[in-house]
Design an enzyme around this catalytic site. Sequence first.
Site, PDB file in Angstrom:
ATOM      1  N   MET A 145     -12.462   4.190  -0.106  1.00 54.01           N
ATOM      2  CA  MET A 145     -13.092   4.388   1.212  1.00 54.01           C
ATOM      3  C   MET A 145     -13.902   5.670   1.131  1.00 54.01           C
ATOM      4  O   MET A 145     -13.495   6.726   1.624  1.00 54.01           O
ATOM      5  CB  MET A 145     -11.997   4.467   2.294  1.00 54.01           C
ATOM      6  CG  MET A 145     -11.408   3.113   2.629  1.00 54.01           C
ATOM      7  SD  MET A 145      -9.824   3.226   3.482  1.00 54.01           S
ATOM      8  CE  MET A 145      -8.738   3.254   2.077  1.00 54.01           C
TER       9      MET A 145
ATOM     10  N   HIS B 136      -8.673   0.866  -3.674  1.00 51.14           N
ATOM     11  CA  HIS B 136      -9.593   0.655  -2.552  1.00 51.14           C
ATOM     12  C   HIS B 136     -10.267   1.982  -2.228  1.00 51.14           C
ATOM     13  O   HIS B 136      -9.638   2.891  -1.689  1.00 51.14           O
ATOM     14  CB  HIS B 136      -8.762   0.121  -1.369  1.00 51.14           C
ATOM     15  CG  HIS B 136      -9.509   0.008  -0.084  1.00 51.14           C
ATOM     16  ND1 HIS B 136      -8.875  -0.150   1.144  1.00 51.14           N
ATOM     17  CD2 HIS B 136     -10.846   0.011   0.199  1.00 51.14           C
ATOM     18  CE1 HIS B 136      -9.768  -0.235   2.103  1.00 51.14           C
ATOM     19  NE2 HIS B 136     -10.972  -0.124   1.564  1.00 51.14           N
TER      20      HIS B 136
ATOM     21  N   GLY C  54       1.307  -2.182   4.112  1.00 48.07           N
ATOM     22  CA  GLY C  54       1.844  -0.829   3.969  1.00 48.07           C
ATOM     23  C   GLY C  54       3.123  -0.675   4.771  1.00 48.07           C
ATOM     24  O   GLY C  54       4.232  -0.819   4.256  1.00 48.07           O
TER      25      GLY C  54
ATOM     26  N   GLY D 289      -8.774   3.939   7.631  1.00 45.44           N
ATOM     27  CA  GLY D 289      -8.532   5.370   7.802  1.00 45.44           C
ATOM     28  C   GLY D 289      -7.060   5.702   7.967  1.00 45.44           C
ATOM     29  O   GLY D 289      -6.617   6.747   7.522  1.00 45.44           O
ATOM     30  N   PHE D 290      -6.326   4.788   8.579  1.00 45.22           N
ATOM     31  CA  PHE D 290      -4.918   5.074   8.857  1.00 45.22           C
ATOM     32  C   PHE D 290      -4.075   3.817   8.707  1.00 45.22           C
ATOM     33  O   PHE D 290      -4.528   2.714   9.045  1.00 45.22           O
ATOM     34  CB  PHE D 290      -4.763   5.617  10.289  1.00 45.22           C
ATOM     35  CG  PHE D 290      -5.532   6.880  10.504  1.00 45.22           C
ATOM     36  CD1 PHE D 290      -4.977   8.116  10.181  1.00 45.22           C
ATOM     37  CD2 PHE D 290      -6.840   6.840  10.982  1.00 45.22           C
ATOM     38  CE1 PHE D 290      -5.717   9.289  10.337  1.00 45.22           C
ATOM     39  CE2 PHE D 290      -7.580   7.998  11.147  1.00 45.22           C
ATOM     40  CZ  PHE D 290      -7.022   9.227  10.832  1.00 45.22           C
TER      41      PHE D 290
ATOM     42  N   HIS E 153      -1.422  -1.474  -4.006  1.00 46.48           N
ATOM     43  CA  HIS E 153      -2.713  -1.149  -3.389  1.00 46.48           C
ATOM     44  C   HIS E 153      -2.767   0.371  -3.188  1.00 46.48           C
ATOM     45  O   HIS E 153      -1.851   0.962  -2.615  1.00 46.48           O
ATOM     46  CB  HIS E 153      -2.818  -1.879  -2.048  1.00 46.48           C
ATOM     47  CG  HIS E 153      -4.124  -1.740  -1.357  1.00 46.48           C
ATOM     48  ND1 HIS E 153      -5.240  -2.487  -1.700  1.00 46.48           N
ATOM     49  CD2 HIS E 153      -4.513  -0.954  -0.319  1.00 46.48           C
ATOM     50  CE1 HIS E 153      -6.249  -2.170  -0.893  1.00 46.48           C
ATOM     51  NE2 HIS E 153      -5.835  -1.233  -0.049  1.00 46.48           N
TER      52      HIS E 153
ATOM     53  N   SER F 252       0.841  -1.198   0.000  1.00 47.53           N
ATOM     54  CA  SER F 252       0.000   0.000   0.000  1.00 47.53           C
ATOM     55  C   SER F 252       0.875   1.246   0.000  1.00 47.53           C
ATOM     56  O   SER F 252       1.654   1.466   0.937  1.00 47.53           O
ATOM     57  CB  SER F 252      -0.901   0.012   1.241  1.00 47.53           C
ATOM     58  OG  SER F 252      -1.475   1.305   1.388  1.00 47.53           O
TER      59      SER F 252
ATOM     60  N   ASP G 143      -5.001   3.418  -1.667  1.00 51.72           N
ATOM     61  CA  ASP G 143      -6.078   3.732  -0.718  1.00 51.72           C
ATOM     62  C   ASP G 143      -6.634   5.122  -0.969  1.00 51.72           C
ATOM     63  O   ASP G 143      -5.913   6.115  -0.862  1.00 51.72           O
ATOM     64  CB  ASP G 143      -5.529   3.669   0.711  1.00 51.72           C
ATOM     65  CG  ASP G 143      -5.339   2.243   1.175  1.00 51.72           C
ATOM     66  OD1 ASP G 143      -6.287   1.457   1.049  1.00 51.72           O
ATOM     67  OD2 ASP G 143      -4.240   1.929   1.669  1.00 51.72           O
TER      68      ASP G 143
ATOM     69  N   ASP H 273      -6.327  -6.421   4.712  1.00 51.51           N
ATOM     70  CA  ASP H 273      -5.744  -5.072   4.653  1.00 51.51           C
ATOM     71  C   ASP H 273      -5.746  -4.483   6.054  1.00 51.51           C
ATOM     72  O   ASP H 273      -6.811  -4.269   6.633  1.00 51.51           O
ATOM     73  CB  ASP H 273      -6.616  -4.243   3.695  1.00 51.51           C
ATOM     74  CG  ASP H 273      -6.119  -2.824   3.475  1.00 51.51           C
ATOM     75  OD1 ASP H 273      -5.064  -2.448   4.019  1.00 51.51           O
ATOM     76  OD2 ASP H 273      -6.820  -2.090   2.738  1.00 51.51           O
ATOM     77  N   GLY H 274      -4.545  -4.220   6.565  1.00 50.21           N
ATOM     78  CA  GLY H 274      -4.419  -3.570   7.874  1.00 50.21           C
ATOM     79  C   GLY H 274      -3.638  -4.438   8.856  1.00 50.21           C
ATOM     80  O   GLY H 274      -4.081  -5.535   9.203  1.00 50.21           O
ATOM     81  N   GLY H 275      -2.463  -3.952   9.243  1.00 52.64           N
ATOM     82  CA  GLY H 275      -1.665  -4.670  10.245  1.00 52.64           C
ATOM     83  C   GLY H 275      -1.092  -5.986   9.739  1.00 52.64           C
ATOM     84  O   GLY H 275      -0.799  -6.880  10.530  1.00 52.64           O
TER      85      GLY H 275
ATOM     86  N   GLY I 250      -0.560   1.659   9.762  1.00 52.52           N
ATOM     87  CA  GLY I 250       0.199   1.461  10.991  1.00 52.52           C
ATOM     88  C   GLY I 250      -0.604   1.019  12.205  1.00 52.52           C
ATOM     89  O   GLY I 250      -0.110   1.096  13.332  1.00 52.52           O
TER      90      GLY I 250
ATOM     91  N   MET J  48      -9.355   7.924   0.234  1.00 51.64           N
ATOM     92  CA  MET J  48     -10.154   8.292   1.419  1.00 51.64           C
ATOM     93  C   MET J  48     -10.820   9.652   1.211  1.00 51.64           C
ATOM     94  O   MET J  48     -10.214  10.552   0.634  1.00 51.64           O
ATOM     95  CB  MET J  48      -9.242   8.379   2.638  1.00 51.64           C
ATOM     96  CG  MET J  48      -8.467   7.110   2.901  1.00 51.64           C
ATOM     97  SD  MET J  48      -7.462   7.299   4.376  1.00 51.64           S
ATOM     98  CE  MET J  48      -6.645   5.700   4.404  1.00 51.64           C
TER      99      MET J  48
ATOM    100  N   MET K  84     -11.333  -6.036   5.853  1.00 49.76           N
ATOM    101  CA  MET K  84     -10.455  -5.110   6.592  1.00 49.76           C
ATOM    102  C   MET K  84     -10.070  -5.748   7.924  1.00 49.76           C
ATOM    103  O   MET K  84     -10.941  -6.234   8.657  1.00 49.76           O
ATOM    104  CB  MET K  84     -11.166  -3.781   6.861  1.00 49.76           C
ATOM    105  CG  MET K  84     -11.442  -2.926   5.628  1.00 49.76           C
ATOM    106  SD  MET K  84     -10.004  -2.547   4.618  1.00 49.76           S
ATOM    107  CE  MET K  84      -8.925  -1.726   5.794  1.00 49.76           C
TER     108      MET K  84
HETATM  109  C1  DX5 Z   1      -6.285   1.536   6.021  1.00 50.18           C
HETATM  110  C2  DX5 Z   1      -5.764   1.265   4.625  1.00 50.18           C
HETATM  111  C3  DX5 Z   1      -4.678   0.261   4.547  1.00 50.18           C
HETATM  112  C4  DX5 Z   1      -3.389   0.657   5.090  1.00 50.18           C
HETATM  113  C5  DX5 Z   1      -2.653  -0.580   5.552  1.00 50.18           C
HETATM  114  O1  DX5 Z   1      -7.275   2.495   5.937  1.00 50.18           O
HETATM  115  O2  DX5 Z   1      -6.811   0.760   3.854  1.00 50.18           O
HETATM  116  O3  DX5 Z   1      -4.449  -0.142   3.218  1.00 50.18           O
HETATM  117  O4  DX5 Z   1      -2.618   1.355   4.155  1.00 50.18           O
HETATM  118  O5  DX5 Z   1      -1.595  -0.119   6.253  1.00 50.18           O
HETATM  119  P1  DX5 Z   1      -0.711  -0.966   7.228  1.00 50.18           P
HETATM  120  O6  DX5 Z   1      -0.165  -2.115   6.443  1.00 50.18           O
HETATM  121  O7  DX5 Z   1       0.327   0.022   7.623  1.00 50.18           O
HETATM  122  O8  DX5 Z   1      -1.583  -1.408   8.355  1.00 50.18           O
HETATM  123 ZN    ZN Z   2      -6.716  -0.401   1.652  1.00 50.96          ZN
END
Ligand code: DX5
Ligand code: ZN
Length: 219
Positions: free
Chosen positions: A71, A69, A200, A145-146, A36, A11, A38, A178-180, A148, A40, A140
């Site tokens: 959002m 993606h 990411g 939204g963020f 990927h 990402s 993102d 997606d996420g963590g 990390g 927003m 998800m």
């Molecule tokens: C969250 C995003 C993710 C994010 C993943 O809103 O959709 O794609 O970039 O980031 P990491 O891998 O840092 O959790």
């Molecule tokens: Zn995403």
Amino acid sequence: MAPHQPILAPSILAGDHANLAGSVATIAATGLDWVHIDIMDGHFVPNLSFGPATVQALRRTSRLFFDVHLMLDNPHLYVEAFAKAGANLISIHIEPDYDIPGTLRRIRELGCQTGIVLNPGTPASAIDPVLDQVDLVLAMTVQPGFGGQSFREDVLPKIAEIDAQRRARGLTFRLEVDGGIDLATAPRCRAAGTDTFVAGTSFFKAPDRATFAASFAAL
Ligand code: DX5
Ligand code: ZN
């Protein structure tokens, strides 16, 4: 085992926002095929990121598969702009109130693959009516939204449930998380049926990205 080989989709939200083309080039130089992206809107999620002009500019510099993606509260108003900008796959969320089957049909008419996304708190049953319309389901594993944030392991049973639906209905959509996602959480997602991994922070911070990518290829 899931019906697809694993794909790692870094990402660029965790890339260099002053040099996104460089971040995309880093992904390609690692030998990966997907990026990927993102998007927003500051309403559906409490953050802002990129728009279609960014995607279009990146498309001029890259042949990677653009996994976009959205959002957004009103994704139906923007799918055409992102398709024209060069998206290969456009994912839309199940939670907002808009014509979801119609928007998926429109994404396909525009020549892109289709994805449906669920937030951690949304049950698998919410996407049942559109499963036969999608190329990808994105579960998800953080509240979007963020970057990390910490992986939500409570999502694992839902991933297994979606994988079970896929088998029961003879469908072949990819199942993405997606996420963590990192080297510790990805194998757990793989065991639950995931085949497509967004990363990411863990990708861009990896000391050796080639080794990191190879670990995902071997999942
Ligand atoms: C969250 C995003 C993710 C994010 C993943 O809103 O959709 O794609 O970039 O980031 P990491 O891998 O840092 O959790
Ligand atoms: Zn995403």
